[in-house]
Design a protein around this motif. Structure first.
Motif, PDB file in Angstrom:
ATOM      1  N   THR A   1       1.739  -3.357  -6.620  1.00 57.08           N
ATOM      2  CA  THR A   1       1.761  -1.886  -6.454  1.00 57.08           C
ATOM      3  C   THR A   1       0.616  -0.946  -7.672  1.00 57.08           C
ATOM      4  O   THR A   1      -0.105  -0.811  -6.556  1.00 57.08           O
TER       5      THR A   1
ATOM      6  N   ALA B   1      -2.308   0.672  -6.008  1.00 56.10           N
ATOM      7  CA  ALA B   1      -2.734   2.060  -5.312  1.00 56.10           C
ATOM      8  C   ALA B   1      -4.510   2.427  -6.551  1.00 56.10           C
ATOM      9  O   ALA B   1      -4.953   3.329  -6.167  1.00 56.10           O
ATOM     10  N   ASN B   2      -4.467   1.340  -6.741  1.00 60.29           N
ATOM     11  CA  ASN B   2      -6.203   1.695  -7.274  1.00 60.29           C
ATOM     12  C   ASN B   2      -7.888   0.997  -6.655  1.00 60.29           C
ATOM     13  O   ASN B   2      -8.389   1.222  -6.964  1.00 60.29           O
TER      14      ASN B   2
ATOM     15  N   LEU C   1      -3.407  10.478  -1.839  1.00 64.32           N
ATOM     16  CA  LEU C   1      -3.154   9.175  -1.890  1.00 64.32           C
ATOM     17  C   LEU C   1      -1.455   9.398  -3.292  1.00 64.32           C
ATOM     18  O   LEU C   1      -0.887   9.110  -3.811  1.00 64.32           O
TER      19      LEU C   1
ATOM     20  N   GLU D   1       1.927   8.628  -4.211  1.00 62.35           N
ATOM     21  CA  GLU D   1       2.563   8.068  -5.557  1.00 62.35           C
ATOM     22  C   GLU D   1       3.783   8.730  -5.708  1.00 62.35           C
ATOM     23  O   GLU D   1       4.974   8.069  -6.026  1.00 62.35           O
TER      24      GLU D   1
ATOM     25  N   GLN E   1      -2.438   2.595   3.129  1.00 62.07           N
ATOM     26  CA  GLN E   1      -2.262   2.127   2.009  1.00 62.07           C
ATOM     27  C   GLN E   1      -0.908   3.301   1.437  1.00 62.07           C
ATOM     28  O   GLN E   1      -0.097   3.071   1.230  1.00 62.07           O
TER      29      GLN E   1
ATOM     30  N   LEU F   1       1.904   1.204   0.222  1.00 63.33           N
ATOM     31  CA  LEU F   1       3.191   2.052  -1.142  1.00 63.33           C
ATOM     32  C   LEU F   1       4.267   1.883  -0.709  1.00 63.33           C
ATOM     33  O   LEU F   1       5.011   1.550  -1.759  1.00 63.33           O
TER      34      LEU F   1
ATOM     35  N   TYR G   1       6.794  -0.093  -3.255  1.00 69.10           N
ATOM     36  CA  TYR G   1       8.094   0.390  -3.675  1.00 69.10           C
ATOM     37  C   TYR G   1       9.730  -0.139  -2.872  1.00 69.10           C
ATOM     38  O   TYR G   1      10.739  -0.201  -4.041  1.00 69.10           O
TER      39      TYR G   1
ATOM     40  N   ARG H   1       3.375   7.342 -15.941  1.00 66.18           N
ATOM     41  CA  ARG H   1       3.091   7.276 -14.539  1.00 66.18           C
ATOM     42  C   ARG H   1       3.127   8.811 -14.250  1.00 66.18           C
ATOM     43  O   ARG H   1       2.823   8.953 -13.649  1.00 66.18           O
TER      44      ARG H   1
ATOM     45  N   ASP I   1      -2.352   4.345 -15.379  1.00 66.29           N
ATOM     46  CA  ASP I   1      -1.497   2.876 -14.966  1.00 66.29           C
ATOM     47  C   ASP I   1      -1.464   1.665 -15.800  1.00 66.29           C
ATOM     48  O   ASP I   1      -0.273   0.963 -16.089  1.00 66.29           O
TER      49      ASP I   1
END
Length: 201
Positions: free
Chosen positions: A12, A16-17, A37, A41, A114, A118, A122, A153, A189
């Motif tokens: 994850t 995300a990164n 984004l 999240e 994305q 994501l 999740y 986070r 993160d």
């Protein structure tokens, strides 16, 4: 199973990164795409926590849960409006109604890819934590322990969004802002993940 769950947490974070870098070099993403984004999240963390509250062994206080959900939902909508208003490509109609930029963010900028990845990541983590919780005799609600915990986070996401809202207005160097925000949020993160070694942190 715990190692597998931790691997999903790492997947994850990587999605995300690292995916924003692909978006920047492939679809020429702007900071508004990155901020959107970050908002997604935040929404996914909120929905995951809500799912954990309903599926954990402890019965939630429904009145508090409802009140918290309404407040969080309102807060997220306000954040979304500000994020959409950061798009420098807005026409006159979009300046009046910032939410109209969402179709461009999703489809023209290819953010849907994305967002979908994501959401799948999740939801998979929630399913694994719900079906195979880590048992702890001192903790009667392991699902909530695993899924309601990622406050660090959330703080990092809110900080990055606030910082992005100011810097995109003050600094004309969109590339510099993009990489600065991604580095700050990604650094938090991975720091939290490797320090605590738990899913979704």
């Amino acid at each position: 199973m715990k190692n597998i769950r931790m691997d999903f947490g790492l997947v994850t974070l990587l999605l995300a990164n690292l995916m924003p870098l692909i978006g920047y070099f492939t679809w020429h993403w702007l900071p508004v795409d990155l901020l959107f984004l970050f908002w997604v999240e935040t929404l996914l963390l909120f929905l995951t926590a809500l799912a954990a509250a309903f599926t954990g062994p402890k019965s939630p206080n429904l009145s508090n849960l409802l009140g918290g959900s309404i407040f969080a939902g309102w807060f997220l909508l306000i954040f979304l409006m500000f994020v959409c208003a950061m798009d420098p490509r807005m026409d006159d109609m979009e300046k009046r109604y910032p939410f109209l930029v969402l179709p461009r963010l999703f489809w023209k900028d290819q953010l849907w890819i994305q967002v979908l990845l994501l959401a799948l990541s999740y939801s998979t983590q929630w399913a694994m934590a719900f079906l195979n919780p880590v048992r702890d005799p001192k903790d009667p609600d392991p699902v909530s322990r695993d899924l309601l915990a990622p406050m660090g986070r959330l703080v990092a996401l809110f900080f990055a969004i606030f910082l992005g809202l100011f810097t995109t207005k003050a600094l004309p160097n969109y590339s510099g802002v993009f990489f600065m925000l991604l580095a700050i949020k990604g650094g938090f993160d991975f720091l939290l993940y490797f320090r605590k070694g738990k899913t979704l942190r």
